[in-house]
Design a protein around this motif. Structure first.
Motif, short mmCIF file in Angstrom:
data_model
loop_
_atom_site.label_atom_id
_atom_site.label_comp_id
_atom_site.label_asym_id
_atom_site.label_seq_id
_atom_site.Cartn_x
_atom_site.Cartn_y
_atom_site.Cartn_z
N ALA A 68 0.84 -1.20 0.00
CA ALA A 68 0.00 0.00 0.00
C ALA A 68 0.87 1.26 0.00
CB ALA A 68 -0.93 0.00 1.22
N LEU A 69 1.96 1.24 0.77
CA LEU A 69 2.86 2.39 0.82
C LEU A 69 3.54 2.61 -0.53
CD1 LEU A 69 4.50 4.60 2.18
CD2 LEU A 69 5.95 2.83 3.20
N ILE A 70 4.04 1.53 -1.12
CA ILE A 70 4.71 1.65 -2.42
C ILE A 70 3.74 2.13 -3.49
CG2 ILE A 70 5.79 0.30 -4.26
CD1 ILE A 70 7.04 -1.43 -2.01
N HIS A 82 -1.26 5.85 10.55
CA HIS A 82 -1.51 5.89 9.11
C HIS A 82 -1.20 4.53 8.49
CE1 HIS A 82 -2.00 10.27 9.03
NE2 HIS A 82 -0.93 10.35 9.80
N MET A 83 -1.68 4.35 7.27
CA MET A 83 -1.36 3.18 6.45
C MET A 83 -1.71 1.86 7.14
SD MET A 83 -0.29 4.52 3.64
CE MET A 83 0.33 3.06 2.81
N GLN A 84 -2.89 1.76 7.71
CA GLN A 84 -3.35 0.51 8.31
C GLN A 84 -3.95 -0.35 7.19
OE1 GLN A 84 -2.72 -0.19 11.51
NE2 GLN A 84 -1.76 1.81 11.71
N ARG A 139 2.20 13.44 1.57
CA ARG A 139 0.76 13.71 1.54
C ARG A 139 -0.01 12.49 1.06
NH1 ARG A 139 1.16 19.52 -1.60
NH2 ARG A 139 1.46 20.88 0.21
N ALA A 140 0.54 11.77 0.07
CA ALA A 140 -0.16 10.63 -0.53
C ALA A 140 -0.38 9.51 0.48
CB ALA A 140 0.62 10.10 -1.73
#
Length: 493
Positions: free
Chosen positions: A31-33, A374-376, A159-160
């Motif tokens: 998801a992060l990439i 973030h990013m769960q 931000r993304a």
């Protein structure tokens, strides 16, 4: 009679400095990439994949330690006796790719990539020998505009992934400024002083971790760490150490004020003044595009540890209040950075090939994001169709395809064991709904559903097996043509 030899069984163990990654971590990394890739793609960059191995001479003098194939990298000799090494980063392989395909590439060549990199260094807490990097680069792009865009890319990635302004800051410096200071301190600007300059860069890069005295030691004779390991210093004179340390504190909150302060610090150094001019040009572009000083600041303590940077450099710092499970503050430090490296492709081509880029370590960044909430990247476990009757396996797979076509993640149980064992497996997987269908259900046009989440909650309140058998909690039988809607209703609940 000879004694039977005991069969050898290898011990199951991971090599030090390497990690296994379970499903939840892999999904979060993906998801992060993908968030970063969306930023790169929106600006017209193109994807690239290079091999894990490169010839060691392609990595060259920019290795983390001495210029030898067995220092800093994992190396091996091929059958033609040439040294190959696992890539230390993604930038050097990209430079090799550009040089090898130079005439056929439109320039500037703008690419992005994510993949594992390998460092033959001492492992420690949070320090791995294999980790994933995510990069974007622009090759064949001279001037401040390309550097400014890379800085904007770094801010846009923040931000993304869900960070708000004020939770991060991109901090920018210029290697040319430090080169001017070092020249005036007696460090040659030629290959003769390359190792000494690299030692200075590495020392400054540890300022946030070692503090002023630790960096002074590394700029001078050297330093012994807590484990007893000794690091040889850069060997600067006391005056040179003072000049370098003074330079690292020349920054201020406002970009324009920092530029004016740097003009007086670099003095008559031609290279230093060129660095000041580049920062001024970058500031003009950042200001025009609305990137305020709280998002992007000029900071003279930022140097980046690798030796191939030649101009503007930057790092991304997280500013949010991050704490561990006991509520203690945690300092993450830099989670990514980049800069200009005009000499890297030039090593292959023998001509000037300007380049600039941005890179971040995926695992380090992800750890920080998770602590910030973030990013769960949670994924609902699959609905499971139990193997009630092996003769009905074709129907089970047909049913699974129907559910998947409706967007429902579904698994057919293909292991061994009765239904009781299958439901225990489902509990370990966190399966929300189990589907049971035998010959009787098929004849009646029905399907039995077990709401395993609700069943687990209700089981806590049931005191006897008799009560359990009588109530049969969270189990229902529905018409086969209502299966999809019934499962969706359970999942929504």
């Amino acid at each position: 009679m000879a004694k039977k030899q005991k069969q050898f069984r290898p011990k199951a163990r991971r090599p030090r400095g390497f990690e296994d990654k379970p499903a939840d971590l892999l999904r979060a990394e993906r998801a992060l990439i993908e968030a970063a890739f969306s930023v790169y793609d929106s600006r017209g960059f193109e994807p690239l994949q290079t091999p894990a191995f490169e010839y060691a001479d392609a990595l060259g003098k920019f290795l983390p330690d001495e210029d030898r194939p067995n220092e800093g990298v994992f190396a091996m000799q091929d059958d033609d006796e040439q040294w190959m090494a696992l890539r230390y980063d993604l930038t050097a392989p990209m430079a090799r790719f550009v040089a090898e395909n130079f005439d056929g590439l439109a320039k500037p060549y703008r690419r992005y990539q994510a993949g594992s990199v390998y460092r033959n260094e001492k492992p420690g807490p949070g320090r791995f020998r294999e980790f994933v990097q995510c990069d974007a680069d622009s090759v064949g792009a001279p001037g401040a505009a390309a550097d400014a865009e890379m800085i904007m890319v770094a801010a846009d990635v923040m931000r993304a992934v869900g960070l708000k302004d004020g939770e991060y800051q991109v901090r920018v410096n210029n290697r040319k400024l430090l080169d001017g200071i070092l020249e005036s301190s007696g460090v040659p600007g030629t290959d003769e002083g390359a190792l000494q300059r690299l030692q200075v860069l590495r020392a400054i890069d540890k300022l946030d971790r070692l503090g002023e005295q630790g960096v002074r030691d590394l700029l001078g004779e050297g330093r012994e760490d807590e484990s007893g390991d000794y690091t040889k210093g850069a060997g600067l004179s006391p005056a040179g150490i003072d000049a370098v340390m003074g330079f690292t504190t020349a920054g201020s909150g406002e970009r324009e004020a920092t530029i004016k302060a740097l003009e007086s610090v670099v003095g008559n150094s031609e290279r230093g003044m060129a660095g000041v001019k580049e920062l001024a040009d970058i500031d003009a572009l950042l200001t025009a595009c609305g990137y305020a000083p709280d998002q992007v600041a000029f900071d003279t303590s930022i140097v980046r540890g690798l030796g191939y940077y030649t101009g503007p450099v930057f790092e991304v710092e997280l500013l949010a209040d991050i704490r561990d499970r006991k509520g203690r503050p945690v300092r993450i430090g830099s989670i990514g950075g980049g800069g200009r490296y005009d000499d890297l492709v030039s090593r292959f081509k023998g001509q000037l090939v300007p380049a600039t880029g941005f890179s971040f370590g995926v695992s380090r960044f992800l750890t920080a994001l998770e602590r910030m909430g973030h990013m769960q990247a949670e994924v609902t476990p699959p609905v499971m169709i139990c193997n009630f009757d092996k003769a009905l396996m074709p129907k089970y797979f047909q049913l699974a395809d129907q559910l998947r076509a409706q967007g429902i993640r579904t698994e057919v149980f293909v292991g061994g064991g009765n239904v009781t064992k299958q439901l225990k497996y489902a509990d370990k997987r966190g399966v929300p709904v189990a589907v049971l269908m035998g010959e009787d259900e098929i004849a009646a046009g029905q399907v039995t559903l077990k709401d395993l989440k609700l069943g687990a909650q209700m089981a806590k309140a049931i005191e006897s097996n008799e009560e359990w058998r009588e109530s049969r909690p969270a189990q229902s039988t529905v018409p086969a043509d209502q299966l999809v809607s019934a499962i969706k209703s359970i999942l929504d609940a």
